[in-house]
Scaffold this motif. Structure first.
Motif, PDB file in Angstrom:
ATOM      1  N   HIS A  58       1.023  -1.521   0.160  1.00  0.00           N
ATOM      2  CA  HIS A  58       0.069  -0.124   0.234  1.00  0.00           C
ATOM      3  C   HIS A  58       0.828   1.149   0.047  1.00  0.00           C
ATOM      4  CE1 HIS A  58      -3.544  -2.278   0.300  1.00  0.00           C
ATOM      5  NE2 HIS A  58      -3.638  -2.256   1.501  1.00  0.00           N
ATOM      6  N   ASN A  59       2.670   1.047   0.430  1.00  0.00           N
ATOM      7  CA  ASN A  59       2.867   2.319   0.478  1.00  0.00           C
ATOM      8  C   ASN A  59       3.937   1.666  -0.065  1.00  0.00           C
ATOM      9  OD1 ASN A  59       1.287   4.658   1.678  1.00  0.00           O
ATOM     10  ND2 ASN A  59       0.518   2.714   2.970  1.00  0.00           N
ATOM     11  N   PHE A  60       4.905   2.222  -1.069  1.00  0.00           N
ATOM     12  CA  PHE A  60       6.383   1.532  -1.246  1.00  0.00           C
ATOM     13  C   PHE A  60       7.450   3.055  -1.781  1.00  0.00           C
ATOM     14  CE2 PHE A  60       3.881   0.361  -4.549  1.00  0.00           C
ATOM     15  CZ  PHE A  60       5.001   0.476  -5.961  1.00  0.00           C
ATOM     16  N   ASP A  61       8.183   3.236  -1.788  1.00  0.00           N
ATOM     17  CA  ASP A  61       9.646   3.881  -2.405  1.00  0.00           C
ATOM     18  C   ASP A  61       9.746   3.173  -3.985  1.00  0.00           C
ATOM     19  OD1 ASP A  61      11.706   5.289  -3.649  1.00  0.00           O
ATOM     20  OD2 ASP A  61      12.757   5.662  -1.873  1.00  0.00           O
ATOM     21  N   PRO A  62       9.171   3.957  -4.946  1.00  0.00           N
ATOM     22  CA  PRO A  62       9.016   2.959  -6.325  1.00  0.00           C
ATOM     23  C   PRO A  62      10.491   2.957  -6.688  1.00  0.00           C
ATOM     24  CG  PRO A  62       8.082   5.022  -6.605  1.00  0.00           C
ATOM     25  CD  PRO A  62       8.674   4.682  -4.899  1.00  0.00           C
ATOM     26  N   SER A  63      11.328   3.154  -6.243  1.00  0.00           N
ATOM     27  CA  SER A  63      12.862   3.533  -6.373  1.00  0.00           C
ATOM     28  C   SER A  63      13.984   2.064  -5.359  1.00  0.00           C
ATOM     29  CB  SER A  63      14.373   4.449  -6.380  1.00  0.00           C
ATOM     30  OG  SER A  63      14.059   4.836  -4.851  1.00  0.00           O
ATOM     31  N   VAL A  64      13.489   1.375  -4.587  1.00  0.00           N
ATOM     32  CA  VAL A  64      13.269   0.667  -3.474  1.00  0.00           C
ATOM     33  C   VAL A  64      12.770  -0.129  -4.110  1.00  0.00           C
ATOM     34  CG1 VAL A  64      13.374  -0.489  -1.520  1.00  0.00           C
ATOM     35  CG2 VAL A  64      13.656   1.845  -1.817  1.00  0.00           C
ATOM     36  N   PHE A  65      11.079  -0.162  -4.584  1.00  0.00           N
ATOM     37  CA  PHE A  65      10.149  -1.788  -4.594  1.00  0.00           C
ATOM     38  C   PHE A  65      10.715  -2.086  -6.179  1.00  0.00           C
ATOM     39  CE2 PHE A  65       5.803  -2.943  -6.092  1.00  0.00           C
ATOM     40  CZ  PHE A  65       5.976  -3.902  -5.733  1.00  0.00           C
ATOM     41  N   ALA A  66      11.281  -1.230  -7.179  1.00  0.00           N
ATOM     42  CA  ALA A  66      11.355  -1.822  -8.692  1.00  0.00           C
ATOM     43  C   ALA A  66      12.555  -2.871  -8.725  1.00  0.00           C
ATOM     44  CB  ALA A  66      11.948  -0.571  -9.412  1.00  0.00           C
ATOM     45  N   GLY A  80      -3.037   5.850  -0.773  1.00  0.00           N
ATOM     46  CA  GLY A  80      -2.984   7.368  -1.318  1.00  0.00           C
ATOM     47  C   GLY A  80      -3.748   7.965  -2.872  1.00  0.00           C
ATOM     48  N   ASP A  81      -4.046   9.409  -2.624  1.00  0.00           N
ATOM     49  CA  ASP A  81      -5.003   9.131  -3.617  1.00  0.00           C
ATOM     50  C   ASP A  81      -3.920  10.563  -4.547  1.00  0.00           C
ATOM     51  OD1 ASP A  81      -6.613   7.517  -3.498  1.00  0.00           O
ATOM     52  OD2 ASP A  81      -7.912   9.489  -2.387  1.00  0.00           O
ATOM     53  N   GLU A  82      -2.648  11.022  -3.945  1.00  0.00           N
ATOM     54  CA  GLU A  82      -1.639  11.625  -4.167  1.00  0.00           C
ATOM     55  C   GLU A  82      -1.482  11.279  -6.218  1.00  0.00           C
ATOM     56  OE1 GLU A  82       1.992  12.885  -4.780  1.00  0.00           O
ATOM     57  OE2 GLU A  82       0.292  14.712  -5.805  1.00  0.00           O
ATOM     58  N   GLU A  83      -2.226  12.744  -6.385  1.00  0.00           N
ATOM     59  CA  GLU A  83      -1.834  11.817  -8.404  1.00  0.00           C
ATOM     60  C   GLU A  83      -0.199  11.828  -8.812  1.00  0.00           C
ATOM     61  OE1 GLU A  83      -2.891  12.720 -12.809  1.00  0.00           O
ATOM     62  OE2 GLU A  83      -3.897  13.651 -11.287  1.00  0.00           O
ATOM     63  N   ASP A  84       0.491  12.564  -7.823  1.00  0.00           N
ATOM     64  CA  ASP A  84       2.268  12.320  -8.859  1.00  0.00           C
ATOM     65  C   ASP A  84       2.550  11.404  -8.359  1.00  0.00           C
ATOM     66  OD1 ASP A  84       1.892  15.091 -10.350  1.00  0.00           O
ATOM     67  OD2 ASP A  84       2.551  15.998  -8.458  1.00  0.00           O
ATOM     68  N   ALA A  85       2.432  10.502  -7.109  1.00  0.00           N
ATOM     69  CA  ALA A  85       2.867   9.968  -6.006  1.00  0.00           C
ATOM     70  C   ALA A  85       2.665   8.413  -6.701  1.00  0.00           C
ATOM     71  CB  ALA A  85       2.740   9.966  -4.673  1.00  0.00           C
ATOM     72  N   LEU A  86       0.830   8.735  -6.888  1.00  0.00           N
ATOM     73  CA  LEU A  86       0.476   7.647  -8.381  1.00  0.00           C
ATOM     74  C   LEU A  86       1.130   7.407  -9.588  1.00  0.00           C
ATOM     75  CD1 LEU A  86      -3.584   7.965  -7.482  1.00  0.00           C
ATOM     76  CD2 LEU A  86      -1.674   5.838  -6.234  1.00  0.00           C
ATOM     77  N   ALA A  87       1.500   8.343  -9.891  1.00  0.00           N
ATOM     78  CA  ALA A  87       2.515   8.282 -11.565  1.00  0.00           C
ATOM     79  C   ALA A  87       3.759   8.117 -11.435  1.00  0.00           C
ATOM     80  CB  ALA A  87       1.820   9.897 -11.995  1.00  0.00           C
ATOM     81  N   ARG A  88       4.443   8.750 -10.533  1.00  0.00           N
ATOM     82  CA  ARG A  88       5.571   7.671 -10.275  1.00  0.00           C
ATOM     83  C   ARG A  88       5.721   6.404  -9.555  1.00  0.00           C
ATOM     84  NH1 ARG A  88       6.637  12.498  -6.987  1.00  0.00           N
ATOM     85  NH2 ARG A  88       5.640  10.951  -5.040  1.00  0.00           N
ATOM     86  N   ALA A  89       4.851   5.918  -9.028  1.00  0.00           N
ATOM     87  CA  ALA A  89       4.594   4.263  -8.250  1.00  0.00           C
ATOM     88  C   ALA A  89       4.718   3.554  -9.761  1.00  0.00           C
ATOM     89  CB  ALA A  89       3.576   4.335  -7.702  1.00  0.00           C
ATOM     90  N   ALA A  90       3.364   4.028 -10.545  1.00  0.00           N
ATOM     91  CA  ALA A  90       2.887   3.268 -12.071  1.00  0.00           C
ATOM     92  C   ALA A  90       4.001   3.736 -12.347  1.00  0.00           C
ATOM     93  CB  ALA A  90       1.411   4.161 -12.831  1.00  0.00           C
ATOM     94  N   ASP A  91       4.996   4.662 -12.860  1.00  0.00           N
ATOM     95  CA  ASP A  91       6.045   4.124 -14.197  1.00  0.00           C
ATOM     96  C   ASP A  91       6.754   3.316 -14.201  1.00  0.00           C
ATOM     97  OD1 ASP A  91       4.640   6.573 -15.448  1.00  0.00           O
ATOM     98  OD2 ASP A  91       6.165   7.570 -14.387  1.00  0.00           O
ATOM     99  N   THR A  92       7.218   3.548 -12.470  1.00  0.00           N
ATOM    100  CA  THR A  92       7.656   2.273 -12.134  1.00  0.00           C
ATOM    101  C   THR A  92       7.506   0.726 -12.627  1.00  0.00           C
ATOM    102  OG1 THR A  92       9.002   3.065 -10.674  1.00  0.00           O
ATOM    103  CG2 THR A  92       9.114   1.738 -10.059  1.00  0.00           C
ATOM    104  N   CYS A  93       6.459   0.429 -11.882  1.00  0.00           N
ATOM    105  CA  CYS A  93       5.852  -0.815 -11.929  1.00  0.00           C
ATOM    106  C   CYS A  93       5.357  -1.193 -13.497  1.00  0.00           C
ATOM    107  CB  CYS A  93       4.275  -1.213 -11.179  1.00  0.00           C
ATOM    108  SG  CYS A  93       4.649  -0.475  -9.167  1.00  0.00           S
ATOM    109  N   ARG A  94       4.600  -0.108 -14.289  1.00  0.00           N
ATOM    110  CA  ARG A  94       4.702  -0.384 -15.835  1.00  0.00           C
ATOM    111  C   ARG A  94       6.273  -1.240 -16.327  1.00  0.00           C
ATOM    112  NH1 ARG A  94       3.288   3.889 -17.344  1.00  0.00           N
ATOM    113  NH2 ARG A  94       5.104   4.672 -17.712  1.00  0.00           N
ATOM    114  N   GLU A  95       7.073  -0.480 -16.132  1.00  0.00           N
ATOM    115  CA  GLU A  95       8.425  -0.645 -16.479  1.00  0.00           C
ATOM    116  C   GLU A  95       9.144  -1.980 -16.735  1.00  0.00           C
ATOM    117  OE1 GLU A  95      13.211   0.921 -17.308  1.00  0.00           O
ATOM    118  OE2 GLU A  95      11.426   2.301 -15.929  1.00  0.00           O
ATOM    119  N   VAL A  96       8.802  -2.172 -15.404  1.00  0.00           N
ATOM    120  CA  VAL A  96       8.969  -4.022 -14.653  1.00  0.00           C
ATOM    121  C   VAL A  96       8.197  -4.800 -15.277  1.00  0.00           C
ATOM    122  CG1 VAL A  96       9.909  -4.901 -13.242  1.00  0.00           C
ATOM    123  CG2 VAL A  96      10.093  -2.606 -12.301  1.00  0.00           C
TER     124      VAL A  96
END
Length: 210
Positions: free
Chosen positions: A19-27, A48-64
Motif C-alpha cells: 500500500h506504500n512503497f518507494d518506487p526506487s526501492v520497490f522496483a 493514497g490518492d496523490e496523483e504525482d505519487a501514483l504516477a511515479r509508482a505507476a511508471d516504475t511498476c509499468r516499466e518492470v
C-alpha cells in the motif's frame, strides 16, 4: 487475465503491491518476483490518492511489468488508467462502477471487481462487464467487513460461472491447498511484503501447488 479449466491447470498468481512503497526501492523487489515466479497480473494498490505519487509508482511498476509482458492494473483510479499507460483497473465496490469503467476504458481494458463474500454482487459485476471477480478475505482479515469468503462460494462459482474468480485476503498454505481446485487466481501481496525475502515467502506460500 484469461484462464483455463482449473481442474487441469493450477491457479495463476495475481500480485498485489504494498500500500506504500518507494518506487526506487520497490522496483528491484518487483523485478525479482516477476523473474522468480510466473505472475499473471500485477495490481498497484497504493493507499493514497496523490496523483504525482501514483504516477511515479505507476511508471516504475509499468516499466518492470511490461518488460516481462505482465499486465498492470491500478486500484480504483479509472481516470488514471489511460493517462499512465496501464492495462486496467480493479474496483472495490462490486458492480457499481463497472459499467462506467467499461464505457470510459473500452473493451480491451482489464476490469476487476472485488465483491467480498457476496455471490449476488459477483454475478451482478459479471453481468455489468467485469473480466474477473475477486472474493475475500478467505482467511482471518480486516479486508472489507471481515466476512470470510468460504470455499463453498468458490466451489459453486467454479461449477456454475465461467468468469474467472480470484481468491484473496489472509492466504496461508492451508488455504492455498484447499482453494486450488476451485479458484482461477490467488491474489497475494500483504502476505509477503513484510517478510525479509518476499520472493522466498511467495514461493513457500505457493508450495502446495507444486
Amino acid at each position: 487475465m484469461a484462464t483455463e479449466d482449473t481442474s487441469v491447470d493450477r491457479p495463476q498468481i495475481y500480485l498485489i503491491t504494498p500500500h506504500n512503497f518507494d518506487p526506487s526501492v520497490f522496483a528491484p523487489q518487483l523485478a525479482q518476483i516477476l523473474d522468480g515466479v510466473e505472475i499473471a497480473c500485477v495490481r498497484m494498490a497504493l493507499a493514497g490518492d496523490e496523483e504525482d505519487a501514483l504516477a511515479r509508482a505507476a511508471d516504475t511498476c509499468r516499466e518492470v511489468a511490461h518488460a516481462r509482458d505482465v499486465p498492470l492494473v491500478i486500484d480504483r483510479h479509472i481516470q488514471l488508467v489511460e493517462r499512465l499507460g496501464l492495462d486496467g483497473v480493479h474496483l472495490p465496490d462490486g458492480a457499481r462502477s463497472i459499467r462506467a469503467a467499461r464505457k470510459t476504458l473500452g473493451a480491451d481494458a482489464i476490469l476487476g471487481s472485488y465483491c467480498g463474500a457476496s455471490r449476488h454482487d459477483g454475478m451482478n459485476a459479471g453481468e455489468a462487464g467485469a473480466d474477473y471477480i475477486s472474493f475475500g478475505p478467505v482467511g482471518e482479515s480486516s479486508l472489507g467487513d471481515g466476512t470470510r469468503a468460504e470455499a463453498e462460494l468458490f466451489a459453486w462459482w467454479s461449477q456454475m460461472i465461467e468468469l474467472p474468480v480470484v481468491a484473496e485476503g489472509a492466504l496461508d498454505t492451508d488455504l492455498v491447498a484447499a482453494l486450488a481446485p476451485v479458484t482461477d487466481f490467488f491474489a497475494i501481496g500483504p502476505e509477503i511484503w513484510g517478510q525479509d525475502n518476499p520472493l522466498s515467502a511467495l514461493q513457500s506460500l505457493l508450495a502446495p501447488l507444486d
